[in-house]
Design a protein around this motif. Structure first.
Motif, short mmCIF file in Angstrom:
data_model
loop_
_atom_site.label_atom_id
_atom_site.label_comp_id
_atom_site.label_asym_id
_atom_site.label_seq_id
_atom_site.Cartn_x
_atom_site.Cartn_y
_atom_site.Cartn_z
N GLY A 50 0.80 -1.22 0.00
CA GLY A 50 0.00 0.00 0.00
C GLY A 50 0.83 1.27 0.00
O GLY A 50 0.28 2.37 -0.07
N GLY A 51 2.15 1.15 0.07
CA GLY A 51 3.02 2.32 0.09
C GLY A 51 3.37 2.80 -1.31
O GLY A 51 2.93 2.24 -2.32
N HIS A 52 4.18 3.84 -1.38
CA HIS A 52 4.53 4.40 -2.67
C HIS A 52 6.02 4.72 -2.72
O HIS A 52 6.68 4.85 -1.69
CB HIS A 52 3.73 5.67 -2.97
N ILE A 53 6.53 4.85 -3.95
CA ILE A 53 7.90 5.32 -4.20
C ILE A 53 7.82 6.43 -5.23
O ILE A 53 7.08 6.33 -6.22
CB ILE A 53 8.80 4.18 -4.72
N ASP A 54 8.58 7.49 -5.01
CA ASP A 54 8.71 8.57 -6.00
C ASP A 54 9.89 8.23 -6.92
O ASP A 54 10.99 7.92 -6.44
CB ASP A 54 8.96 9.91 -5.32
N PHE A 55 9.65 8.29 -8.23
CA PHE A 55 10.67 8.01 -9.23
C PHE A 55 10.99 9.32 -9.96
O PHE A 55 10.08 10.05 -10.36
CB PHE A 55 10.18 6.98 -10.25
N GLY A 56 12.29 9.58 -10.15
CA GLY A 56 12.68 10.80 -10.83
C GLY A 56 13.70 10.54 -11.93
O GLY A 56 14.69 9.83 -11.72
N THR A 71 1.15 -4.21 -14.87
CA THR A 71 -0.27 -3.89 -15.03
C THR A 71 -1.10 -4.26 -13.81
O THR A 71 -2.19 -3.72 -13.61
CB THR A 71 -0.83 -4.61 -16.27
N ASN A 72 -0.63 -5.18 -13.00
CA ASN A 72 -1.41 -5.62 -11.84
C ASN A 72 -0.84 -5.05 -10.55
O ASN A 72 0.38 -4.95 -10.38
CB ASN A 72 -1.42 -7.15 -11.76
N ALA A 73 -1.71 -4.67 -9.66
CA ALA A 73 -1.37 -4.30 -8.28
C ALA A 73 -0.52 -3.05 -8.17
O ALA A 73 0.12 -2.81 -7.15
CB ALA A 73 -0.66 -5.46 -7.59
N THR A 74 -0.49 -2.20 -9.20
CA THR A 74 0.26 -0.95 -9.14
C THR A 74 -0.58 0.18 -9.74
O THR A 74 -1.54 -0.04 -10.47
CB THR A 74 1.60 -1.03 -9.92
N ASN A 75 -0.14 1.40 -9.44
CA ASN A 75 -0.84 2.57 -9.98
C ASN A 75 0.13 3.74 -10.04
O ASN A 75 0.92 3.95 -9.09
CB ASN A 75 -2.04 2.92 -9.09
N ILE A 76 0.09 4.50 -11.12
CA ILE A 76 0.87 5.73 -11.24
C ILE A 76 -0.06 6.90 -10.93
O ILE A 76 -1.08 7.09 -11.62
CB ILE A 76 1.47 5.89 -12.65
N SER A 77 0.26 7.65 -9.92
CA SER A 77 -0.59 8.76 -9.52
C SER A 77 -0.77 9.75 -10.67
O SER A 77 0.20 10.19 -11.30
CB SER A 77 0.03 9.47 -8.31
N GLY A 78 -2.04 10.08 -10.96
CA GLY A 78 -2.35 11.06 -12.00
C GLY A 78 -2.43 10.49 -13.39
O GLY A 78 -2.67 11.24 -14.35
N GLU A 79 -2.22 9.16 -13.54
CA GLU A 79 -2.29 8.54 -14.86
C GLU A 79 -3.43 7.52 -14.89
O GLU A 79 -3.73 6.87 -13.89
CB GLU A 79 -0.97 7.83 -15.20
N ASP A 80 -4.03 7.35 -16.08
CA ASP A 80 -5.11 6.38 -16.22
C ASP A 80 -4.58 4.97 -16.42
O ASP A 80 -5.21 3.99 -16.03
CB ASP A 80 -6.02 6.76 -17.40
N GLY A 81 -3.44 4.84 -17.07
CA GLY A 81 -2.89 3.52 -17.36
C GLY A 81 -1.64 3.23 -16.56
O GLY A 81 -1.39 3.82 -15.50
N ASN A 82 -0.82 2.32 -17.12
CA ASN A 82 0.38 1.92 -16.41
C ASN A 82 1.64 2.53 -17.00
O ASN A 82 2.74 2.03 -16.78
CB ASN A 82 0.51 0.39 -16.41
N THR A 83 1.49 3.61 -17.77
CA THR A 83 2.65 4.30 -18.33
C THR A 83 2.55 5.79 -18.05
O THR A 83 1.47 6.34 -17.80
CB THR A 83 2.76 4.07 -19.85
N SER A 84 3.72 6.48 -18.14
CA SER A 84 3.76 7.93 -17.95
C SER A 84 4.98 8.48 -18.65
O SER A 84 6.03 7.82 -18.71
CB SER A 84 3.81 8.28 -16.47
N ALA A 85 4.87 9.71 -19.16
CA ALA A 85 5.99 10.38 -19.83
C ALA A 85 6.58 11.49 -18.98
O ALA A 85 7.49 12.19 -19.42
CB ALA A 85 5.52 10.94 -21.18
N ARG A 86 6.08 11.65 -17.77
CA ARG A 86 6.56 12.73 -16.91
C ARG A 86 7.95 12.41 -16.35
O ARG A 86 8.33 11.23 -16.25
CB ARG A 86 5.58 12.98 -15.78
N LYS A 90 4.85 9.31 -9.07
CA LYS A 90 4.64 8.63 -7.78
C LYS A 90 3.93 7.31 -8.09
O LYS A 90 2.84 7.29 -8.68
CB LYS A 90 3.80 9.49 -6.85
N GLY A 91 4.55 6.18 -7.67
CA GLY A 91 3.97 4.87 -7.94
C GLY A 91 3.51 4.18 -6.67
O GLY A 91 4.22 4.17 -5.66
N PHE A 92 2.29 3.63 -6.70
CA PHE A 92 1.72 2.92 -5.56
C PHE A 92 1.71 1.41 -5.86
O PHE A 92 1.48 1.00 -7.01
CB PHE A 92 0.30 3.40 -5.28
N PHE A 93 1.91 0.61 -4.77
CA PHE A 93 1.99 -0.84 -4.91
C PHE A 93 1.07 -1.47 -3.87
O PHE A 93 1.18 -1.19 -2.67
CB PHE A 93 3.43 -1.31 -4.71
#
Length: 529
Positions: A50-56, A71-86, A90-93
């Motif tokens: 349930g915690g998160h890690i910030d990736f830079g 694709t399973n059991a994770t989420n990128i804050s502010g994104e609808d899918g499992n990818t981001s270009a920022r 912030k990733g949640f597990f």
């Protein structure tokens, strides 16, 4: 003067304008460096469920990037899918496991793979995988069993509140745990038991026996925890155990120095009744190193205020020294336990545990073998049989901590080793002349071989070696095997100063002798004037 100043100002301004125009025409080449950071990079990217890690992505020269999460059991804050270009995300597990987070980058040119690189790699596209470990919550789980009289594991106890599992005073229970979530520390709080606190670190399979000797009903608490990522779970059982009176004989378990030089502790198998204590039923004798026998007066005998199974015997007109042999006797009177069982005769029980401080614990000497490797205990090149041994720092067995010295004396072999730092200099400890010292170590014998002749270990020192000292450990056919025991010898140093270890061993037998050594000691003893 005013006109001159204005002209000077206009000249300087024109120079600045010209310089700015020249700078704007220069094309700057930005190097392409890969720099990726995470908020948990110093902790192996390990987090709680349930915690998160910030990736830079702090790389220079990046034209485009894509972070890709499982694709399973994770989420990128502010994104609808499992990818981001920022560049920062912030990733949640949400489930325990090991996950790969991939960063795909396209650079403007050939890439330096990190800030310390002096040569770029050929290519503009790089994929980087960051491994994230997600730990599940710690869940405490315990098992407690009675201990049978033969030492085997007995029936399990009921772990419900108000179970009041019954036990006879002086009997043992066996503690084990099977907590999940990878805890590293285990803390038992056991009111009414001895010991009342059991702390176990980094040993999930540890098994501990505790004795209940105080009458009454007692609670229990167990905490399983880990420090990183931090989590803990607690089990609390109210009215866990009920300690009942016993009809079995009360046993004197230990005689020890309770307070420096003046008080003796008598530890019994269960609590004693203060109303039955009479100092006139006790006698103390002291055999001195000089051959005299003293019979000191006893000032008082009382039940210890904190531990009811300990009697405290205070001497009135004499003090004890480490080189004394102190004996205590009891002639039966009315001394009884709280459950009304009378104490039996005690004849010349010897005080075995004096208050002593291990000098090596505060020095650079690795007395517990926790910071050493093989090179710190080198052969001292005596030649001949003295190099016929094998030594290693071992994780297989330890008296305390994680490591010990594992030593094998070859057939008709021997050993001479020192204790040295990484530069080869002796690691030393400070001694004084005119005092007696106890030098010792804890020993675990794996295999005695065929002991028919001389086999021993002696603790020497340099400079000022006394070659005439006796064995520190004598290996004999009857020597204890398969368990740790303490062995020591009393020595004196001819001169004050810094000395270092020379540990010598010999095996005049035809088979290998195998043992572990741990927790070296050096006690400065008090001696009778």
């Amino acid at each position: 003067m005013k006109n001159i100043k204005i002209l000077q100002f206009m000249f300087i301004a024109s120079l600045l304008l010209f310089s700015c125009n020249e700078d704007e025409s220069v094309t700057l080449v930005e190097p392409n460096h890969r720099v990726i950071v995470t908020s948990e990079m110093n902790f192996e990217n390990t987090i709680n469920i349930g915690g998160h890690i910030d990736f830079g992505d702090l790389s220079r020269g990046v034209k485009s990037r894509v972070w890709t999460f499982p694709t399973n059991a994770t989420n990128i804050s502010g994104e609808d899918g499992n990818t981001s270009a920022r560049d920062v995300i912030k990733g949640f597990f949400y489930e325990p496991g090991v996950y790969d987070v991939v960063l795909s980058q396209v650079f403007s040119g050939n890439v330096y793979p990190n800030e310390d690189s002096t040569e770029p790699i050929q290519g503009r596209e790089l994929d980087t995988t960051i491994v994230v470990t997600v730990r599940g919550n710690v869940a405490a789980n315990i098992q407690i069993n009675y201990v049978n009289d033969d030492g085997s594991t007995g029936a399990p106890l009921n772990l419900s509140n108000n179970a009041e599992n019954e036990i006879i005073a002086s009997k043992y229970v066996r503690l084990t745990q099977g907590s999940t979530g990878e805890p590293t520390d285990f803390n038992w709080s056991l009111n009414g038991a001895k010991p009342e606190q059991v702390l176990i670190a980094d040993d999930p399979d540890a098994e501990t026996d505790v004795r209940y000797s105080k009458l009454g009903t007692w609670d229990l608490q167990f905490i399983a925890s880990r420090t990183r990522p931090t989590d803990a779970d607690t089990i609390y059982i109210k009215n866990f155990i009920k300690v009942n009176p016993s009809t079995e004989p009360v046993v004197l378990d230990r005689v020890f120095e309770k307070e420096a030089q003046t008080k003796i502790g008598l530890e019994f198998s269960r609590e004693m009744d203060p109303a039955t204590v009479n100092k006139n039923n006790f006698t103390v004798s002291i055999d001195t190193a000089g051959g005299a026998t003293l019979n000191p007066e006893i000032a008082s005998v009382t039940v210890d205020a904190n531990e009811g199974n300990i009697l405290v015997v205070e001497l009135a007109n004499e003090v004890m020294y480490n080189d004394d042999i102190v004996k205590i006797s009891y002639t039966p009177g009315v001394l009884s336990t709280l459950d009304a069982v009378q104490a039996t005769t005690i004849t010349d029980a010897i005080l075995t545990d004096f208050i002593k401080t291990n000098i090596l614990e505060s020095l650079n000497v690795d007395h517990s073998i926790e910071t050493s490797d093989d090179s710190n205990w080198p052969y001292l090149w005596w030649g001949g049989q003295w190099g016929e041994y094998d030594l290693s720092v071992s994780f297989d067995r330890a008296h305390t901590g994680d490591k010990s010295l594992y030593i094998e004396f070859r057939p008709n072999g021997g050993m001479i080793i020192g204790h040295k730092d990484a530069g080869g200099a002796d690691i030393t400890f400070t001694v004084e002349s005119g005092f007696k010292y106890e030098m010792g170590a804890w020993i675990y014998i794996e295999d005695l071989g065929n002991i028919t002749g001389e086999a021993n270990v002696r603790m020497y020192w340099t400079p000022g070696t006394n070659w005439g000292i006796g064995d520190n450990v004598t290996f004999a056919p009857t020597t204890t095997t398969g368990e740790w025991f303490y062995s020591s010898s009393v020595v004196q140093f001819a001169a004050a100063g810094e000395v270092g270890y020379m540990i010598r061993g010999i095996n005049t037998n035809t088979e290998r002798l195998k043992f572990y050594m741990d927790d070296l000691t050096l006690y400065k003893l008090t001696s009778r004037p």
